[in-house]
Write a protein that holds these residues in place. Structure first.
Motif, short mmCIF file in Angstrom:
data_model
loop_
_atom_site.label_atom_id
_atom_site.label_comp_id
_atom_site.label_asym_id
_atom_site.label_seq_id
_atom_site.Cartn_x
_atom_site.Cartn_y
_atom_site.Cartn_z
N MET A 294 0.87 -1.18 0.00
CA MET A 294 0.00 0.00 0.00
C MET A 294 0.92 1.24 0.00
SD MET A 294 -1.25 -0.51 3.92
CE MET A 294 -1.91 1.10 4.20
N VAL A 295 0.36 2.33 -0.50
CA VAL A 295 1.18 3.53 -0.62
C VAL A 295 0.64 4.61 0.33
CG1 VAL A 295 1.97 5.35 -2.18
CG2 VAL A 295 1.76 3.00 -3.00
N VAL A 296 1.52 5.13 1.17
CA VAL A 296 1.12 6.16 2.14
C VAL A 296 1.82 7.46 1.75
CG1 VAL A 296 1.08 6.79 4.59
CG2 VAL A 296 1.04 4.37 3.92
N MET A 297 1.05 8.54 1.73
CA MET A 297 1.64 9.84 1.39
C MET A 297 2.27 10.44 2.66
SD MET A 297 -1.43 11.11 -1.05
CE MET A 297 -0.71 12.60 -1.67
N VAL A 298 3.50 10.91 2.50
CA VAL A 298 4.24 11.40 3.67
C VAL A 298 4.67 12.83 3.41
CG1 VAL A 298 6.27 10.96 5.10
CG2 VAL A 298 5.11 9.04 4.01
N ASN A 299 4.33 13.73 4.34
CA ASN A 299 4.76 15.13 4.16
C ASN A 299 6.27 15.22 4.20
OD1 ASN A 299 2.27 16.17 3.90
ND2 ASN A 299 1.98 16.54 6.09
N ASP A 300 6.82 16.10 3.37
CA ASP A 300 8.27 16.23 3.27
C ASP A 300 8.81 17.05 4.44
OD1 ASP A 300 10.76 16.06 2.30
OD2 ASP A 300 10.51 17.53 0.70
N GLN A 301 8.72 16.47 5.64
CA GLN A 301 9.21 17.17 6.84
C GLN A 301 10.02 16.17 7.68
OE1 GLN A 301 5.52 18.23 8.58
NE2 GLN A 301 5.21 20.00 7.24
N PRO A 302 10.98 16.67 8.45
CA PRO A 302 11.80 15.76 9.24
C PRO A 302 10.94 14.91 10.19
CG PRO A 302 12.68 17.99 9.32
CD PRO A 302 11.37 18.07 8.62
N ARG A 323 9.60 1.03 0.50
CA ARG A 323 10.24 1.69 -0.65
C ARG A 323 9.80 3.13 -0.66
NH1 ARG A 323 9.98 0.08 -6.95
NH2 ARG A 323 8.05 1.22 -6.80
N LEU A 324 10.76 4.04 -0.79
CA LEU A 324 10.40 5.46 -0.76
C LEU A 324 10.56 6.05 -2.15
CD1 LEU A 324 12.22 6.53 2.50
CD2 LEU A 324 9.77 6.21 2.17
N GLU A 325 9.59 6.87 -2.51
CA GLU A 325 9.67 7.54 -3.81
C GLU A 325 9.57 9.04 -3.54
OE1 GLU A 325 6.91 8.09 -7.59
OE2 GLU A 325 6.84 6.11 -6.68
N HIS A 326 10.46 9.78 -4.15
CA HIS A 326 10.46 11.21 -3.90
C HIS A 326 11.01 11.92 -5.11
CE1 HIS A 326 11.58 15.01 -1.92
NE2 HIS A 326 10.48 14.74 -1.25
N SER A 327 10.21 12.77 -5.71
CA SER A 327 10.72 13.50 -6.86
C SER A 327 11.30 14.82 -6.38
CB SER A 327 9.60 13.78 -7.85
OG SER A 327 9.36 12.63 -8.59
N GLY A 333 6.28 12.81 -0.17
CA GLY A 333 6.97 11.58 -0.51
C GLY A 333 5.94 10.45 -0.50
N LEU A 334 6.24 9.38 -1.21
CA LEU A 334 5.34 8.23 -1.22
C LEU A 334 6.07 7.06 -0.61
CD1 LEU A 334 3.90 8.57 -4.84
CD2 LEU A 334 2.82 9.28 -2.70
N ALA A 335 5.50 6.49 0.45
CA ALA A 335 6.12 5.32 1.08
C ALA A 335 5.31 4.09 0.69
CB ALA A 335 6.12 5.49 2.60
N GLU A 336 5.94 3.23 -0.11
CA GLU A 336 5.24 1.98 -0.47
C GLU A 336 5.62 0.94 0.57
OE1 GLU A 336 4.99 -1.41 -3.95
OE2 GLU A 336 5.92 0.50 -4.46
N ILE A 337 4.62 0.49 1.34
CA ILE A 337 4.95 -0.47 2.39
C ILE A 337 4.32 -1.82 2.07
CG2 ILE A 337 5.26 1.24 4.20
CD1 ILE A 337 2.56 0.90 5.13
N SER A 338 5.09 -2.87 2.33
CA SER A 338 4.60 -4.22 2.05
C SER A 338 4.35 -4.94 3.37
CB SER A 338 5.63 -5.00 1.25
OG SER A 338 5.85 -4.36 0.03
#
Ligand SMILES: NC(=O)c1ccc[n+]([C@@H]2O[C@H](COP(=O)([O-])OP(=O)(O)OC[C@H]3O[C@@H](n4cnc5c(N)ncnc54)[C@H](O)[C@@H]3O)[C@@H](O)[C@H]2O)c1
Ligand SMILES: O=C(O)C(=O)C[C@]1(C(=O)O)C=C[C@@H](O)C=C1
Length: 360
Positions: A294-302, A323-327, A333-338
């Motif tokens: 599933m993919v969770v949206m993560v704010n780009d903050q520390p 798996r982290l995806e960040h353009s 950021g998108l965190a794909e978690i299995s």
């Protein structure tokens, strides 16, 4: 820990990515593993990593798994067959006809040998890339020949099942034709696509999203290994590439004048052909993967990723992969978690209740 099928010990020759992964997977099932490698450094690392112990005089392996580069596979298989007359031997090389033909030429005792090939790997070799779960849910081909029956080679089946892979029986010819299409040509295309990037402007490269990353991941693979694989399967690879050249020409023609009558339909047909092809693949990551993602949206903050992982832990769900995806420049950021499939619904609901945005 379930009971294992293999009795052991299993001797593994070549402890790079594949050999170390086999060792780690078998050690996880309490099977004794004996490691050997031409490189003392790789051997030391694999032992330190927990993939097995060094060879000792008097070792009597039940099974030997040869995990060396394709061009020395037959030589090492022949050596092992001679050194351990009581053992069944397999190899994991990415081509299956060439090693068998060379073993026949060498007059090796192939009544104790069947070649095999796990369709599992990574773009990075060496023992430090080894993973105990590399083979879980992946097809693993056993490439039969007429000097040995599958029954006699039961230990190879046991190895595959103990490592959680899916056993597929085929001839070496069928194997080499099949992997030309699904593995070797994809490597070539990925390489060519990535090679286009070498002269590209940074401003263009900064726009690269997940699409390009998906299709170029394996372009980072080891050239030494792939020169050998492609050379040993040249004819089938060439045949697929020739057909691919026709495909490219057709696509190029269709784009020559997009306003011409029928031009859009031609492009649409090509794209629909791709949809039809990808829909035929058995699951995005191959057959029977054990985990759902599933993919969770993560704010780009520390601290956001740490907070997400902490929440997953508090919800008592075991994270199988991340798996982290960040353009560049994006605020999200998108965190794909299995996770295990049975955990997905509860995790989705409970993470949403804690304020996380689930993207899919
Ligand atoms: N990399 C993949 O994704 C992948 C997947 C499936 C199968 N394979 C096959 O597995 C085999 C190993 O690939 P890898 O990715 O683990 O490579 P690797 O480079 O990570 O490991 C190869 C190991 O073999 C050792 N070695 C080389 N020559 C040797 C010799 N003569 N005697 C003993 N040890 C020797 C090297 O020192 C190294 O440790 C290849 O035949 C490859 O085709 C690779
Ligand atoms: O996924 C990867 O990185 C791989 O290297 C995998 C892959 C493949 O094409 O599926 C590559 C070559 C091997 O012979 C087997 C598996």
């Amino acid at each position: 820990m379930g009971k294992s099928r293999l009795v052991g010990p299993v001797r593994i020759v070549g402890v790079g990515l594949l050999g170390t992964s086999v060792g780690l997977g078998l050690r996880g099932r309490q099977i004794e593993t004996i490691l050997a490698d031409a490189s003392p450094t790789n051997l030391r690392i694999a032992i330190d990593y927990g993939a097995g112990r060094a060879a000792a005089p008097g070792d009597l392996p039940q099974l030997i798994v040869v995990c060396v580069p394709p061009d020395v596979t037959a030589e090492i298989v022949a050596r092992e067959l001679e050194a351990y007359p009581g053992a069944i031997v397999t190899d994991v090389a990415s081509v299956k006809l060439a090693p068998l033909a060379e073993l026949r030429e060498r007059g090796a005792d192939i009544s104790r040998y069947i070649g095999s090939h796990p369709l599992a790997g990574r773009e990075k070799g060496g023992p430090l890339s080894g993973r105990a779960d590399l083979f879980i849910g992946r097809p693993w081909v056993v490439a039969a020949h007429d000097a040995i029956s599958y029954q006699q080679a039961g230990a190879i089946d046991d190895l595959i099942l103990d490592l959680g892979a899916i056993l597929v029986e085929m001839t070496p010819e069928e194997h080499d034709l099949g992997v030309a299409l699904v593995s070797h040509v994809p490597q070539v295309i990925s390489t060519l696509m990535a090679r286009r990037l070498t002269g590209a402007a940074h401003s263009s490269l900064n726009l690269a999203g997940q699409g390009l990353r998906d299709v170029t991941r394996v372009a980072a693979s080891d050239p030494d290994l792939w020169v050998q694989i492609l050379g040993a399967n040249a004819k089938p690879v060439r045949d697929v590439l020739l057909a691919y050249r026709d495909d490219l020409d057709r696509f190029i023609d269709a784009l020559e004048d997009p306003a011409a009558p029928g031009a859009q339909r031609k492009v649409a047909e090509e794209l629909a052909g791709g949809n039809a092809g990808v829909a035929r693949l058995p699951g995005k990551h191959g057959q029977d993967r054990r985990f759902s993602s599933m993919v969770v949206m993560v704010n780009d903050q520390p601290g956001q990723i740490a907070r997400l992982l902490n929440d997953i832990g508090e919800l008592n769900v075991n994270l199988e992969d991340l798996r982290l995806e960040h353009s560049p420049g994006a605020q999200i950021g998108l965190a794909e978690i299995s996770v295990l499939p049975e955990a997905v619904t509860r995790l989705t609901e409970e993470l949403a209740a804690r304020g996380w945005r689930i993207a899919g």
